[in-house]
Design a protein around this motif. Sequence first.
Motif, short mmCIF file in Angstrom:
data_model
loop_
_atom_site.label_atom_id
_atom_site.label_comp_id
_atom_site.label_asym_id
_atom_site.label_seq_id
_atom_site.Cartn_x
_atom_site.Cartn_y
_atom_site.Cartn_z
N GLY A 31 -0.60 2.16 -2.55
CA GLY A 31 0.67 2.15 -1.83
C GLY A 31 0.63 2.90 -0.51
O GLY A 31 -0.21 3.79 -0.30
N HIS A 139 4.64 -0.68 1.20
CA HIS A 139 3.67 -1.45 0.42
C HIS A 139 3.47 -0.72 -0.91
O HIS A 139 3.17 0.47 -0.93
N HIS A 141 2.35 -1.35 -5.39
CA HIS A 141 1.73 -2.23 -6.39
C HIS A 141 2.69 -2.45 -7.56
O HIS A 141 2.43 -2.00 -8.67
N HIS A 210 -2.09 -7.96 -6.21
CA HIS A 210 -2.22 -6.71 -5.46
C HIS A 210 -0.87 -5.98 -5.40
O HIS A 210 -0.75 -4.88 -5.93
ZN LIG Z 1 -2.33 -1.88 -1.93
#
Ligand SMILES: [Zn+2]
Length: 270
Positions: A31, A139, A141, A210
């Motif tokens: 992340g 971002h 997971h 991902h």
């Molecule tokens: Zn990643």
Amino acid sequence: MKNILESKFIQEFSNVIDRMYLNGWDERNAGNVSYLLLEEELSPYLDLSKKGRVHQLQIDAHKLAGKYVLVTGSGKYFRNVKGNPEANSCIIRISQCGTHAEILWGLKEGEVPTSELSTHLSSHIARLEVDDTHRVIIHTHATYLNIMSAVVDLDEKNFTKALWGLNTENIIIFPEGIGIIPWEIPGNGLIGKNTANKIKTYKIVLWPLHGVVASGETVDSAFGLIETVEKAAMMYMVINNYSNYKTINDEELIKLASAFKVTPNKEFIK
Ligand SMILES: [Zn+2]
């Protein structure tokens, strides 16, 4: 100068990162988060006339020239950010030419921003083109979205409709649906480019097997979007153990969108 660790932006950033860790989405150094900061909110805490350590960028970021970004560090663990934001994240300023950034605060041991910095900067550029209030890229997971990406056809329309059909709030929260890029090696230019292309249309983009990249005007809105989509993915994975289940049909989805005055993606529903 005021204590930056007490600033609203560091608190929001650290708290959401900790929440994602506690959600089980960000094991080890998984992340990364970036948050565009305004000069006026930063200036009480940092002397912005000082120059910082230079960090070369992998993309042309001149469209973000002069902007300040709070971003997690490369290889840093989400688990540790809240306890020590300064050792695990940094504030950078993008140069006027857009080829490099200066690290103004944090990562004092010579570490660098996340290896996904290109994805973050490209995504900020893309979102700002369609929404001038945009500020945050996350971002993470997200577990059930990863599972779902392993078992469901990676078609944006089908994937989105599977999610919309399971929870009444969904079409209202993400009327544009979810974007999906092909599986790609992380940290390279292509994944950033593909994500930026998608994130103009979709506020959340799935990286199969991902995680996701999500955008928002605030930390809360970016995180809230991921929570909503992730919960729908969890429902999907649980409900698929049953042979016969109900979903919200197209007619009902259209009524919902109309009642909440959102425009669903016309490619997915008419
Ligand atoms: Zn990643």
